[in-house]
Design an enzyme around this catalytic site. Sequence first.
Site, PDB file in Angstrom:
ATOM      1  N   PRO A  16      24.172  18.623  80.741  1.00 47.15           N
ATOM      2  CA  PRO A  16      24.463  19.622  81.649  1.00 47.15           C
ATOM      3  C   PRO A  16      25.250  20.543  80.773  1.00 47.15           C
ATOM      4  O   PRO A  16      26.111  20.342  79.576  1.00 47.15           O
ATOM      5  CB  PRO A  16      25.874  18.883  82.244  1.00 47.15           C
ATOM      6  CG  PRO A  16      26.060  17.719  81.585  1.00 47.15           C
ATOM      7  CD  PRO A  16      24.763  17.178  80.760  1.00 47.15           C
ATOM      8  N   ALA A  18      27.111  24.597  80.984  1.00 46.44           N
ATOM      9  CA  ALA A  18      27.456  25.649  81.689  1.00 46.44           C
ATOM     10  C   ALA A  18      26.915  27.053  81.211  1.00 46.44           C
ATOM     11  O   ALA A  18      26.736  27.221  80.020  1.00 46.44           O
ATOM     12  CB  ALA A  18      29.203  25.648  81.497  1.00 46.44           C
ATOM     13  N   GLN A  70      27.300  17.237  88.425  1.00 45.97           N
ATOM     14  CA  GLN A  70      28.632  17.050  87.372  1.00 45.97           C
ATOM     15  C   GLN A  70      29.623  17.671  88.035  1.00 45.97           C
ATOM     16  O   GLN A  70      29.681  19.095  88.434  1.00 45.97           O
ATOM     17  CB  GLN A  70      28.137  17.531  86.011  1.00 45.97           C
ATOM     18  CG  GLN A  70      29.342  16.850  85.217  1.00 45.97           C
ATOM     19  CD  GLN A  70      29.340  17.561  83.602  1.00 45.97           C
ATOM     20  OE1 GLN A  70      29.486  18.540  83.327  1.00 45.97           O
ATOM     21  NE2 GLN A  70      28.851  16.506  82.748  1.00 45.97           N
ATOM     22  N   CYS A 100      33.521  17.827  77.922  1.00 51.33           N
ATOM     23  CA  CYS A 100      33.540  19.474  77.710  1.00 51.33           C
ATOM     24  C   CYS A 100      34.742  19.733  76.911  1.00 51.33           C
ATOM     25  O   CYS A 100      35.872  19.489  77.423  1.00 51.33           O
ATOM     26  CB  CYS A 100      33.650  20.122  78.982  1.00 51.33           C
ATOM     27  SG  CYS A 100      33.526  22.101  78.742  1.00 51.33           S
ATOM     28  N   LYS A 139      30.021  11.402  81.486  1.00 52.89           N
ATOM     29  CA  LYS A 139      29.693  11.909  80.224  1.00 52.89           C
ATOM     30  C   LYS A 139      31.115  12.185  79.542  1.00 52.89           C
ATOM     31  O   LYS A 139      31.950  12.896  80.050  1.00 52.89           O
ATOM     32  CB  LYS A 139      29.101  13.247  80.483  1.00 52.89           C
ATOM     33  CG  LYS A 139      28.423  13.758  79.118  1.00 52.89           C
ATOM     34  CD  LYS A 139      27.553  14.944  79.273  1.00 52.89           C
ATOM     35  CE  LYS A 139      26.951  15.297  78.026  1.00 52.89           C
ATOM     36  NZ  LYS A 139      27.798  15.666  76.703  1.00 52.89           N
ATOM     37  N   ASN A 200      23.747  11.425  73.053  1.00 51.18           N
ATOM     38  CA  ASN A 200      23.633  12.535  73.049  1.00 51.18           C
ATOM     39  C   ASN A 200      24.451  13.243  71.502  1.00 51.18           C
ATOM     40  O   ASN A 200      25.267  12.814  71.068  1.00 51.18           O
ATOM     41  CB  ASN A 200      24.729  13.271  74.068  1.00 51.18           C
ATOM     42  CG  ASN A 200      24.922  14.852  74.321  1.00 51.18           C
ATOM     43  OD1 ASN A 200      25.765  15.154  74.615  1.00 51.18           O
ATOM     44  ND2 ASN A 200      23.913  15.290  74.255  1.00 51.18           N
ATOM     45  N   ASP A 202      23.194  16.622  68.641  1.00 49.78           N
ATOM     46  CA  ASP A 202      22.173  17.055  67.525  1.00 49.78           C
ATOM     47  C   ASP A 202      20.698  16.358  67.639  1.00 49.78           C
ATOM     48  O   ASP A 202      20.058  16.220  66.871  1.00 49.78           O
ATOM     49  CB  ASP A 202      22.744  16.470  66.404  1.00 49.78           C
ATOM     50  CG  ASP A 202      24.108  17.368  65.878  1.00 49.78           C
ATOM     51  OD1 ASP A 202      24.414  18.463  66.720  1.00 49.78           O
ATOM     52  OD2 ASP A 202      24.758  16.935  65.049  1.00 49.78           O
ATOM     53  N   GLY A 224      20.520  18.794  74.897  1.00 51.19           N
ATOM     54  CA  GLY A 224      20.934  20.042  75.110  1.00 51.19           C
ATOM     55  C   GLY A 224      20.810  21.509  74.728  1.00 51.19           C
ATOM     56  O   GLY A 224      19.503  21.926  75.049  1.00 51.19           O
ATOM     57  N   ARG A 225      21.286  21.878  73.468  1.00 51.44           N
ATOM     58  CA  ARG A 225      21.087  22.991  72.996  1.00 51.44           C
ATOM     59  C   ARG A 225      19.758  22.982  72.379  1.00 51.44           C
ATOM     60  O   ARG A 225      19.141  24.241  72.400  1.00 51.44           O
ATOM     61  CB  ARG A 225      22.143  23.223  71.752  1.00 51.44           C
ATOM     62  CG  ARG A 225      23.542  23.600  72.252  1.00 51.44           C
ATOM     63  CD  ARG A 225      24.628  23.406  71.377  1.00 51.44           C
ATOM     64  NE  ARG A 225      24.837  22.186  70.705  1.00 51.44           N
ATOM     65  CZ  ARG A 225      25.350  21.977  69.428  1.00 51.44           C
ATOM     66  NH1 ARG A 225      25.889  23.222  68.853  1.00 51.44           N
ATOM     67  NH2 ARG A 225      25.661  20.830  68.767  1.00 51.44           N
TER      68      ARG A 225
END
Length: 349
Positions: A16, A18, A70, A100, A139, A200, A202, A224-225
């Site tokens: 997730p 934002a 989420q 977060c 998470k 999660n 890298d 993610g990224r």
Amino acid sequence: MQIGPYSLKNRLIVAPMAGVTDRPFRMLCKRLGAGMAVSEMITANKALWTTPKTLRRANHEGEVEPIVVQIAGGDPQMLADAARLNVEHGAQIIDINMGCPAKKVCNVAAGSALLRDLDNVGRILEAVVKAVDVPVTLKTRTGWSQEVKTALTVAKMAENAGIAALALHGRTREDMYRGAAEYDTIREVKRAISIPVIANGDINSPEKARHVLDYTGADAIMIGRAAQGRPWIFREIQHYLETGEPLPPPTVGEIRELMLGHLDELYGFYGEYSGCRIARKHIAWYTKGLAGGNAFRQQMYQLESTDEQRLAVGEYFGRLGGASDRLSYVVENDGMDRDDVAEGETCGA
């Protein structure tokens, strides 16, 4: 990979984020190989439930199951109410955000700020699990700081409370996204609990995905990224896990059509004005490291309509296709600053 009654097609999950994992992006990642995608976080604050932003984040029309929402907040009852509301609106799995690191989230005692109050963590886990009849996942991060690592304690609390799966980012809140994620804590947590653990942090290549799964023993990985501008990373990782061989780079023509389709979904989802502006960051991510990408982005940022933007993207990839059939990255950093693309508060990695 099993979460409650849902058997995922593989072990690859979209984190997730934002401002990133909206419905168009989630659907695209699922189409390109992700087994599950988690929505942008939805606030537990009732006063914000009817805002356009929250209503849009809760829109799952046409999305492939399971639908994972989420929720974020610091009050157990408000989070329980938010969980019930989202289940009523189609959520099949509820995920609690305790990871977060963004200041605006931590300043209201939510996200990773909760890791400083384990009593409240317990109250939240119990309240949300009891509030709904769907699986609840969590998470979180390894702790608030290097001196205060709480992952193992929180993991055991989560298991005892009935949490269905735990996603663990290999950084503390203090780390934000700096430095390298560590996987020793994830491995320790996996060995200590019996519910599924999702690693999660890298994971940015098929080879890294294989290493993290092997090293931690995790049941799945969350990306993610690395999926920003490269949503096909999920099929690349899945192919590598299955065969041990890398996929060839995608063709320029395929990515041109994929990207134009993504833009059309964004335009339809957000409308002309917002769609054009939100698309800018995705276009920037898609073109990072490609030949002439920096000059193209500077031109693209000035465009004010979706028609102009779409035409410019098509022409740019047309030029790339004239030079090479396959997508080819020429430099790792071609002048694009992450802040230049209005990334927002990214809460997954």
